[in-house]
Design an enzyme around this catalytic site. Sequence first.
Site, PDB file in Angstrom:
ATOM      1  N   ASN A 141     -15.741 -78.417 -59.346  1.00  0.00           N
ATOM      2  CA  ASN A 141     -15.197 -78.841 -60.331  1.00  0.00           C
ATOM      3  C   ASN A 141     -15.712 -80.872 -61.299  1.00  0.00           C
ATOM      4  OD1 ASN A 141     -11.904 -80.079 -60.119  1.00  0.00           O
ATOM      5  ND2 ASN A 141     -12.979 -82.198 -60.078  1.00  0.00           N
ATOM      6  N   GLU A 142     -15.419 -80.517 -62.203  1.00  0.00           N
ATOM      7  CA  GLU A 142     -16.476 -81.547 -62.916  1.00  0.00           C
ATOM      8  C   GLU A 142     -17.475 -82.061 -62.330  1.00  0.00           C
ATOM      9  OE1 GLU A 142     -13.491 -84.597 -63.177  1.00  0.00           O
ATOM     10  OE2 GLU A 142     -12.325 -83.810 -64.637  1.00  0.00           O
ATOM     11  N   GLU A 319      -7.006 -79.419 -66.244  1.00  0.00           N
ATOM     12  CA  GLU A 319      -5.828 -80.138 -65.454  1.00  0.00           C
ATOM     13  C   GLU A 319      -5.756 -81.136 -66.859  1.00  0.00           C
ATOM     14  OE1 GLU A 319      -8.253 -83.452 -63.131  1.00  0.00           O
ATOM     15  OE2 GLU A 319      -9.338 -81.083 -61.572  1.00  0.00           O
ATOM     16  N   GLN A 368      -4.676 -92.382 -54.980  1.00  0.00           N
ATOM     17  CA  GLN A 368      -2.574 -92.655 -54.432  1.00  0.00           C
ATOM     18  C   GLN A 368      -1.919 -93.717 -55.339  1.00  0.00           C
ATOM     19  OE1 GLN A 368      -1.799 -95.227 -50.324  1.00  0.00           O
ATOM     20  NE2 GLN A 368      -4.508 -94.077 -49.867  1.00  0.00           N
ATOM     21  N   TYR A 369      -2.283 -93.950 -56.363  1.00  0.00           N
ATOM     22  CA  TYR A 369      -1.479 -94.151 -57.039  1.00  0.00           C
ATOM     23  C   TYR A 369      -1.722 -93.446 -58.481  1.00  0.00           C
ATOM     24  CZ  TYR A 369      -0.931 -99.105 -55.822  1.00  0.00           C
ATOM     25  OH  TYR A 369      -0.954-100.313 -54.827  1.00  0.00           O
TER      26      TYR A 369
HETATM   27  C1  GAL Z   1     -10.665 -85.468 -62.522  1.00  0.00           C
HETATM   28  C2  GAL Z   1     -10.558 -84.478 -60.894  1.00  0.00           C
HETATM   29  C3  GAL Z   1      -9.255 -84.536 -60.165  1.00  0.00           C
HETATM   30  C4  GAL Z   1      -9.011 -86.317 -60.595  1.00  0.00           C
HETATM   31  C5  GAL Z   1      -8.541 -86.196 -61.403  1.00  0.00           C
HETATM   32  C6  GAL Z   1      -7.396 -87.404 -61.557  1.00  0.00           C
HETATM   33  O1  GAL Z   1     -11.248 -85.887 -62.746  1.00  0.00           O
HETATM   34  O2  GAL Z   1     -10.577 -83.335 -61.634  1.00  0.00           O
HETATM   35  O3  GAL Z   1      -9.795 -83.690 -58.877  1.00  0.00           O
HETATM   36  O4  GAL Z   1      -9.806 -86.436 -59.676  1.00  0.00           O
HETATM   37  O5  GAL Z   1      -8.933 -86.608 -62.605  1.00  0.00           O
HETATM   38  O6  GAL Z   1      -7.091 -87.642 -62.965  1.00  0.00           O
END
Ligand code: GAL
Length: 688
Positions: A141-142, A319, A368-369
């Site tokens: 992931n990233e 995402e 959480q936020y």
């Molecule tokens: C991304 C990450 C996710 C989550 C998200 C929150 O960068 O891949 O797992 O943390 O940010 O915005």
Amino acid sequence: MNLGVCYYPEHWSQSRWAVDAKLMRETGLSIARMAEFAWSKLEPRPGEFDFAWLDRAIEIFANERQSIVLGTPTAAPPVWLSRTHPETLPVDAQGRVKNVGARRHYCPNSPVYRALTARIVGAMAQHYGADERVIGWQIDNEFGADNTTRCYCPNCATAFRVWLEQKYGSIDALNDAWGNVFWSQTYADWSEIGAPNLPGAHPPNPSHALDYFRFASDSFRAYQHLQIDALRAVIADRQFITHNFMGLFPDLDAYSLARPLSFVSWDSYPTGHTERGAALVAQSDDGTYSYDVGNPYLVNLEHAVVRGSKDGAPFWVMEQQAGQVNWGTYNPAPRPGVLSLWLWQNFFAGVETTVFFRERATWFAHEQYHSGLLNHDGSLAQGYLDLQSFAEQRAIMQSLRDSRVENNVALLISYEDLWALGLQPHHQDFDYWTLVFAWYAALLRAGVPCDVVSKDADLSRFKLVIAPTLHLADDALAAHLRRFVQAGGLLVLGIRSGFKTPSNKVTGEPLPGPLRSLVGAAVTSWQSLPPGVTMPVALMWRGWQRVHAARWLETLDVESDTAGSIAAYVAQTTSTPQLQGRAAMTVNQVGAGRVFYCGWMPDRAQTDLLVGMLLPEAQVEPVGIVPQGVLTGRRVRAGNTIWGLMNFTDEEKRVWLNASGWRDLETGAPLDKEQKIPPRAVRVFESP
Ligand code: GAL
Ligand code: ZN
């Protein structure tokens, strides 16, 4: 466009899964991404796997017609792993060993970590590699997120030495490439070389540092390949493999990591990224930055950079921000309805599938936020409400599925140039992406969507190619560009081009080094200017304009009969007589095409002016006259062009279309040249 959401079954009781899956289907979602941080649930004890819970989750979501994308969970090593093998923990540039407690605490060069990675990924592939409900995989992931690209541990030092030996063959060649005679840095043996962190005084030798940046990026490429191999050995071609990149993330060469993937994905957070990119935008853009919608020009650049890593092929947003994030300096809630604009923007950028982050806001731990499509209490959040109202527009979008993004203008970028210039900016505000963004945003403001591709990409489909800077250059690059220009292309080279060799030493030739004969002129001086100092430039191209160059100035001497000066410095005080009359911009005829060299760092107004001058020369036709805040998108199908005009502002905007014979997609009615676009709305046209 397919829509989906990131779902974390391990965060919710099993009784809830079916409720969530049903809601997804009812809202038109068809993809659930799972498991990318669930290593400790999948392998609770070393070598002991538990897939039962994920099997159940997959079954429940598949019953609601959701296709599953599985993440390999390696971004979140379990505690047992880090505690039994502390040598897998990364070391920061200050020499401090990082700890467990968040994520990404691993070194990609750790042999143990690589072996345990292959084991978990192999086990997942064995379990799900023939499962038709699982359509594909996201690796890790990233990569590199939160400053984790460059590790300075002993494993990395060893791997770096091997990498160098393969690259240079002999220690003398390395000493020469890095200029190690300077300050007694000469190495006698590979074993003496370490990472370039914590040098005694000054930043490290830029050649040493650039190779370390390359090595760190390569380390993740190799680590990703380990996972691709483990997957492919089992899944063959049945499922896709992708990785979720981060737009303008600078530390990794995303273009090289993208190559072995089925397609690329990235994570789009318009308000979060805009805030982080605000400095960049401030230098080159004006008030379109809107706190609750993000800067659409910046998001478009991110899309274009990602699209360019796979030569324009369709890609995913793995995402997509759907509500407020938790990691900004401030975390505003996106304006209701904005999700539709973002989805149209994704579509016109070439996005095939958008997966929202995340399904329901979490009750615990680090995020959480952060918002979800559902609020913490399970009620519908704005993201879900937006999706419900998007349904009608989605039908129109679906009817355009058979089109694809096609542009005839491109910007050239290079991560190596970005790194080299970052190591020696020579001006405290010099920033690579700022320079790229200035040109990119100007094209978009002119109503011309464009591609961003790597400097060695195939350029044959473009009419106009702008290289904001080509800092590291060699003869192969010069020959590659010459072929494009000779065939009729129009090339623009920006400041600091051809200044360095690939090993990050200044060329010993007159500037711009290997690009000099292409430019037909030599760069004879260069300097960076303190804030507030500007130099007037008289631009003479089909008329006369005066602009004020700032930040970075170069002077040129025309050397070829085919070249000429089209802009000159006008010294304004007696203290700068040396600049008086010197060329600031040149043009050279090469074969059927032309090469422009722009010797100063243009600001927003100047890129607008230059783009306005270059488009007719390259015979690139904009959609029309588009006001600030209205974004142009372009896709083609069966010889027709689909234009999208997206109004990101709060006001009704008027657009003057260039061509006649266009029709409204919904009604089929012929279009007036003057079009009104309501606030935060999208108009789509098809033109022959
Ligand atoms: C991304 C990450 C996710 C989550 C998200 C929150 O960068 O891949 O797992 O943390 O940010 O915005
Ligand atoms: Zn390491």
